[in-house]
Write a protein that holds these residues in place. Structure first.
Motif: not given
Lengths: 137, 139
Positions: A78, B111-112, A60, A81, B106-109
């Motif tokens: 982003l 960045v985290t 996702r 994050l 979860k790809v955006p993670a």
């Protein structure tokens, strides 16, 4: 050699939805590998199904509708994050623990540092979440 | 010193179990976390409380007889936790959950995760400069 029969095998087999003849033989194995077979009460089945759905793998590019509404989408999301992650990293390092180290391990051992840190980070997380709700209801 | 490979395997097994549990209870989901922090759904809070009780029983059984080391509140404990809470509420991921988020796809993670790594490097410098010794999870 015939398979060893156990008293609980038919119940487990039925819970796992196995055909009648397969219940005696396969149920013990199924009980080990298939969480649904461990449900003896019917009411637990939806909970287990829910938990299995939560952990389901899917690639996702978003973090869900709530994140998009409260925090932002695309570059804004982003950036949030990155900023949030930075605070998590600095905070966990300076504090000497995170939600696992302080929250779970620290609180369960009644460590003063764990309890104080958990109370603090939970309070700021609550305040921050209500603030986000206020800014973007 | 590098720990023996058996220790690594044990940690790997516990890590997989912890990641699966974090994912299954919904700790990796921003929406679930947000509902916990705004008290609109107490499920996750109760789950966490149950985990604390269970871990307490486990520690008590495992460490019976032997005294557990006590971690006292030091100068960095509260200021660090203040920042941690804000970051957790914004990013929806703590250091453990972010790894589980990546495992869920979860790809955006990612960045985290990078931000957490950079942040903890900064945090270590801050601690060293201020002379705070708040320890780490392993102590």
């Amino acid at each position: 050699m015939p398979p060893r029969k156990s008293a609980w095998a038919p119940t487990l087999g039925r819970a796992a939805g196995l055909p009648h003849e397969g219940r005696q033989r396969r149920a013990p194995v199924v009980a080990l590998v298939w969480p649904r077979a461990l449900d003896t009460s019917r009411s637990a089945a939806p909970l287990v199904a829910e938990a299995r759905a939560r952990g389901a793998f899917a690639v996702r590019l978003d973090l869900g509708a709530d994140f998009a509404r409260e925090v932002g989408t695309g570059g804004e999301g982003l950036a949030a994050l990155a900023a949030g992650g930075l605070l998590v990293g600095i905070g966990a390092s300076v504090s000497g623990g995170c939600s696992t180290g302080h929250g779970l391990s620290g609180c369960s051992r009644l460590q003063p540092a764990g309890v104080a840190a958990t109370a603090t980070f939970f309070a700021t997380a609550v305040a921050c979440s209500f603030l986000l709700d206020g800014v973007r209801p | 010193m590098i720990a023996p490979w058996r220790t690594h395997l044990e940690l790997l097994a516990f890590g997989i179990l912890l990641g699966g549990a974090i994912s299954a209870v919904g700790f990796t989901d921003y929406a679930e976390l947000h509902r916990m922090f705004t008290f609109s759904d107490l499920r996750l809070l109760l789950t966490f409380a149950a985990a604390v009780v269970l871990a307490g029983v486990g520690f008590a059984l495992h460490c019976r007889g032997a005294g557990m080391p006590i971690r006292r509140i030091v100068k960095g404990t509260v200021p660090g936790a203040l920042l941690f809470g804000v970051g957790w509420a914004i990013a929806g991921g703590c250091p453990g959950a972010v790894l589980a988020q990546i495992g869920e796809g979860k790809v955006p993670a990612l960045v985290t995760l990078v931000a957490i790594l950079v942040g903890s490097a900064i945090g270590r410098r801050v601690k060293a400069r201020a002379g705070w010794d708040s320890g780490s999870c392993a102590s």
